[in-house]
Design a protein around this motif. Structure first.
Motif, PDB file in Angstrom:
ATOM      1  N   SER A   3       0.843  -1.205   0.000  1.00 61.76           N
ATOM      2  CA  SER A   3       0.000   0.000   0.000  1.00 61.76           C
ATOM      3  C   SER A   3       0.880   1.257   0.000  1.00 61.76           C
ATOM      4  CB  SER A   3      -0.946   0.004   1.198  1.00 61.76           C
ATOM      5  OG  SER A   3      -0.213   0.049   2.394  1.00 61.76           O
ATOM      6  N   ASP A   6       2.217   1.627  -3.530  1.00 60.90           N
ATOM      7  CA  ASP A   6       1.181   2.162  -4.423  1.00 60.90           C
ATOM      8  C   ASP A   6       0.999   3.664  -4.214  1.00 60.90           C
ATOM      9  OD1 ASP A   6       0.724  -0.281  -5.603  1.00 60.90           O
ATOM     10  OD2 ASP A   6      -0.958  -0.797  -4.263  1.00 60.90           O
ATOM     11  N   ALA A   7       1.001   4.075  -2.938  1.00 61.15           N
ATOM     12  CA  ALA A   7       0.827   5.497  -2.639  1.00 61.15           C
ATOM     13  C   ALA A   7       1.975   6.315  -3.215  1.00 61.15           C
ATOM     14  CB  ALA A   7       0.747   5.710  -1.129  1.00 61.15           C
ATOM     15  N   GLU A   9       3.830   5.484  -5.830  1.00 63.35           N
ATOM     16  CA  GLU A   9       3.748   5.465  -7.288  1.00 63.35           C
ATOM     17  C   GLU A   9       2.673   6.402  -7.809  1.00 63.35           C
ATOM     18  OE1 GLU A   9       3.267   1.331  -8.192  1.00 63.35           O
ATOM     19  OE2 GLU A   9       5.425   0.984  -8.269  1.00 63.35           O
ATOM     20  N   LYS A  10       1.574   6.583  -7.052  1.00 68.09           N
ATOM     21  CA  LYS A  10       0.479   7.459  -7.483  1.00 68.09           C
ATOM     22  C   LYS A  10       0.813   8.937  -7.278  1.00 68.09           C
ATOM     23  CE  LYS A  10      -3.208   4.150  -6.726  1.00 68.09           C
ATOM     24  NZ  LYS A  10      -4.361   3.785  -5.917  1.00 68.09           N
ATOM     25  N   ARG A  11       1.812   9.203  -6.427  1.00 64.40           N
ATOM     26  CA  ARG A  11       2.178  10.577  -6.139  1.00 64.40           C
ATOM     27  C   ARG A  11       2.634  11.276  -7.423  1.00 64.40           C
ATOM     28  NH1 ARG A  11       6.443  11.465  -1.414  1.00 64.40           N
ATOM     29  NH2 ARG A  11       4.855  10.584  -0.068  1.00 64.40           N
ATOM     30  N   THR A  12       2.199  12.524  -7.606  1.00 61.32           N
ATOM     31  CA  THR A  12       2.581  13.294  -8.781  1.00 61.32           C
ATOM     32  C   THR A  12       4.074  13.585  -8.730  1.00 61.32           C
ATOM     33  OG1 THR A  12       0.446  14.394  -8.603  1.00 61.32           O
ATOM     34  CG2 THR A  12       2.028  15.366 -10.123  1.00 61.32           C
TER      35      THR A  12
END
Length: 187
Positions: A3, A6-7, A9-12
Motif C-alpha cells: 500500500s 502504491d501510494a 507510485e500514485k504521487r505526482t
C-alpha cells in the motif's frame, strides 16, 4: 508495504512547476518577456548628468576626534506597562577622545593572506586546546613562536632540523597511503 508502494507510485512527480527546486533536466521554462520597451541609452550613469559624488579632500586632521554616546548611568526598573512609553531613561553624555595620527596608522600591523594549514591529528587537537585555554588563535601563536625562534639561532636550527625530519615522515606516509590505495583497487 504494497500500500505504501502504491501510494508513492500514485504521487505526482515533482517538476519545476510544482517544486521549489527544479530537477536538472526540467527547467522552469522560458522567462516571461518584459513588456517594457527597450531603450537606446547605455546602462549606468548618463553623459551630461552632474552626479552627486562628494569632493575628495587631502586634509589630514591631527585634532582629537570626539565621539558622543548616550549611556544609561544605572539600570532602571521596568515601568508599569501603561506608562512605559512616557517614561524616559536617564542618560549621561560621554565624550571619548581618540587622536588618530597618520604616523600611528603607518605603524599598525598589516595581516597577510589567509593560509590553510594541515597538522598531524594529535598535534592539531593539542594545539587547538592550548590556544583555546590561552584565549589565542593558532595564527597568533605561530607568529609569536616564529619571532622567538628567529631571535635565537640555536632554537631556529633545532626547529628546522625537526621540521626536515617531519617533512620526510609525511612524504613517506603519503607514499605508503598511495601504494595501499592502488593495491585496494586491484584486489
Amino acid at each position: 508495504m504494497e500500500s505504501r508502494l502504491d501510494a508513492l507510485e500514485k504521487r505526482t512527480p515533482k517538476t519545476g512547476r510544482n517544486s521549489h527546486k527544479p530537477p536538472p533536466g526540467n527547467s522552469l521554462g522560458k522567462r516571461p518577456k518584459s513588456l517594457r520597451p527597450r531603450s537606446n541609452k547605455a546602462s549606468g550613469g548618463q553623459t551630461g548628468h552632474p552626479g552627486s559624488t562628494r569632493e575628495w579632500s587631502e586634509t589630514v586632521v591631527d585634532e582629537p576626534i570626539s565621539v558622543s554616546a548616550a549611556i544609561p548611568t544605572e539600570p532602571t526598573a521596568p515601568a508599569p506597562k501603561k506608562n512605559r512609553a512616557k517614561q524616559a531613561k536617564p542618560a549621561t553624555e560621554v565624550v571619548i577622545k581618540a587622536p588618530i595620527l597618520p604616523k600611528q596608522m603607518d605603524e599598525l600591523i598589516t595581516i597577510g593572506q589567509c593560509r590553510n594549514i594541515r597538522l598531524e591529528e594529535k598535534l592539531d587537537t593539542e594545539i587547538e586546546q592550548f590556544v583555546r585555554d590561552k584565549k589565542l588563535s593558532i595564527e597568533i601563536l605561530l607568529d609569536a613562536l616564529y619571532l622567538i625562534a628567529n631571535d635565537d639561532k640555536e632554537l631556529m636550527d633545532r626547529a628546522l632540523t625537526l621540521a626536515g625530519k617531519r617533512l620526510q615522515e609525511r612524504k613517506e606516509a603519503g607514499k605508503l597511503r598511495r601504494i595501499y590505495a592502488q593495491m585496494q583497487k586491484y584486489k
